[in-house]
Write an enzyme that holds these catalytic residues in place. Structure first.
Site, PDB file in Angstrom:
ATOM      1  N   ARG A 117      39.842  37.428  40.030  1.00  0.00           N
ATOM      2  CA  ARG A 117      40.726  38.452  40.562  1.00  0.00           C
ATOM      3  C   ARG A 117      41.031  38.102  42.006  1.00  0.00           C
ATOM      4  O   ARG A 117      40.173  37.604  42.739  1.00  0.00           O
ATOM      5  CB  ARG A 117      40.086  39.852  40.474  1.00  0.00           C
ATOM      6  CG  ARG A 117      40.007  40.415  39.050  1.00  0.00           C
ATOM      7  CD  ARG A 117      41.381  40.763  38.512  1.00  0.00           C
ATOM      8  NE  ARG A 117      41.342  41.373  37.190  1.00  0.00           N
ATOM      9  CZ  ARG A 117      41.480  40.706  36.054  1.00  0.00           C
ATOM     10  NH1 ARG A 117      41.651  39.382  36.089  1.00  0.00           N
ATOM     11  NH2 ARG A 117      41.458  41.324  34.891  1.00  0.00           N
ATOM     12  N   HIS A 169      49.249  33.720  37.534  1.00  0.00           N
ATOM     13  CA  HIS A 169      48.375  34.420  36.585  1.00  0.00           C
ATOM     14  C   HIS A 169      48.625  33.930  35.151  1.00  0.00           C
ATOM     15  O   HIS A 169      48.830  34.716  34.220  1.00  0.00           O
ATOM     16  CB  HIS A 169      48.553  35.930  36.672  1.00  0.00           C
ATOM     17  CG  HIS A 169      47.303  36.684  36.294  1.00  0.00           C
ATOM     18  ND1 HIS A 169      46.827  37.757  37.008  1.00  0.00           N
ATOM     19  CD2 HIS A 169      46.424  36.501  35.270  1.00  0.00           C
ATOM     20  CE1 HIS A 169      45.720  38.220  36.438  1.00  0.00           C
ATOM     21  NE2 HIS A 169      45.459  37.465  35.376  1.00  0.00           N
ATOM     22  N   GLU A 220      49.958  41.976  42.138  1.00  0.00           N
ATOM     23  CA  GLU A 220      50.709  41.184  41.162  1.00  0.00           C
ATOM     24  C   GLU A 220      51.684  42.066  40.391  1.00  0.00           C
ATOM     25  O   GLU A 220      51.295  43.142  39.926  1.00  0.00           O
ATOM     26  CB  GLU A 220      49.743  40.512  40.181  1.00  0.00           C
ATOM     27  CG  GLU A 220      48.772  39.550  40.841  1.00  0.00           C
ATOM     28  CD  GLU A 220      47.750  39.009  39.871  1.00  0.00           C
ATOM     29  OE1 GLU A 220      47.110  38.000  40.182  1.00  0.00           O
ATOM     30  OE2 GLU A 220      47.566  39.604  38.776  1.00  0.00           O
TER      31      GLU A 220
END
Length: 317
Positions: A234, A284, A263
């Site tokens: 994270r 991601h 994000e």
């Protein structure tokens, strides 16, 4: 049983939705859910399925019929687990679905720094090889993973999978104990010792109040100036400003991140606004192989079926 998927678009396309479709009597499918529409969409559902939509205490209290929250993800930091537990609402995540995808992504990032293939590819595109004196270029130093030391912070399924791949490349693997732990478990090493010994450091710990900003200026200063940090956990686990400073000033040699603390970074982000050349950023995507995404939604289908059969043993709250 009435269910809704709040951000089905987040798991992408080219998937088979049949098992999930059959798991509930009625579905409401939403590509994405803006915060201002959340309460209306969950007001009368029995099951919420979400990937990254935040389900806070207010939302849980507003969903008067709610009986189950399922995540198409492993991380649960977007759910108020205490609020759900107070109403005896199980929160069930999916684990293990992206192990192969994430571990290969970590190895790919390490290989990028070791082989510098992306720099050489860019050099060829710019005509550097065509102008070279000899048959091979040596502009960027190439290293070998064989014999290098990999430190792993967070040794769950993902950390263990990365360790297996790293050992296949001949790397030495060190598993970090939790920072500040009174006791160092067998086969683990003190956190600070792992920082100091690692040529590559890969992060696989969850984001909690204890791990937020874990890799800060002090942690980075303990590392070799030739070391590389990789984060597929994270974004909040790394202090972004400390990382920029460390990269700019040679405290470490490089970093690769697949996650940011906001994000998508629509309002900008320090790592994007001041992106050092020795920083690789991927959006991601470590988890996002087609096979992994299929396993995620099939896993949610299995959890809903098990809950309907009276089994909520997979709950995390």
């Amino acid at each position: 049983m009435r269910a809704c998927f709040l951000d089905a678009g987040s798991v992408g396309d080219r998937l088979d939705w049949s098992r999930l479709d059959d798991a509930a009597d009625e579905w409401r499918w939403y590509h994405a859910t803006p915060a201002e529409e959340l309460h209306e969409r969950i007001a009368d559902v029995d099951v919420i399925v979400t990937n990254k939509v935040v389900i806070d205490r207010q939302a849980i209290e507003a969903a008067t019929d709610l009986k189950l929250i399922c995540l198409t993800a492993t991380g649960t930091n977007n759910i108020d687990l205490d609020a759900a537990a107070e109403r005896s609402i199980p929160v069930i995540n999916v684990t293990g679905y992206a192990t192969a995808a994430v571990s290969q992504h970590v190895l790919a990032l390490m290989l990028a720094f070791a082989t510098r293939w992306h720099d050489y590819d860019a050099a060829v595109a710019q005509g550097a090889w065509q102008r070279a004196e000899f048959f091979a270029m040596h502009d960027y130093p190439i290293e070998e993973l064989d014999g290098a030391t990999l430190g792993i912070v967070g040794y769950g399924e993902l950390g263990a999978a990365v360790a297996r791949l790293a050992k296949a490349f001949g790397m030495h693997v060190l598993i970090a104990e939790r920072p500040g732990a009174d006791h160092v478990r067998e086969h683990r090493r003190p956190f600070e010792e792992v920082l100091a010994a690692s040529d590559y450091l890969t992060l696989h710990c969850p984001l909690t109040e204890r791990t937020r900003g874990l890799i800060d200026a002090a942690a980075l200063a303990r590392m070799k100036n030739s070391a590389v940090v990789i984060n597929t956990a994270r974004g909040g686990v790394i202090d972004s400003h400390a990382l920029i400073n460390a990269l700019d000033n040679g405290v470490i040699a490089g970093a690769a991140v697949d996650v940011l603390d906001n994000e998508p970074p629509r309002d900008g982000h320090p790592l994007l606004e001041h992106k050092p050349a020795n920083l690789i950023i991927t959006p991601h995507t470590a988890w996002a192989s087609r096979a992994a995404r299929q396993r995620a939604i099939d896993g949610v289908a299995d959890h809903i079926a098990a809950f309907r059969a009276g089994d909520d043993s997979g709950r995390v709250n």
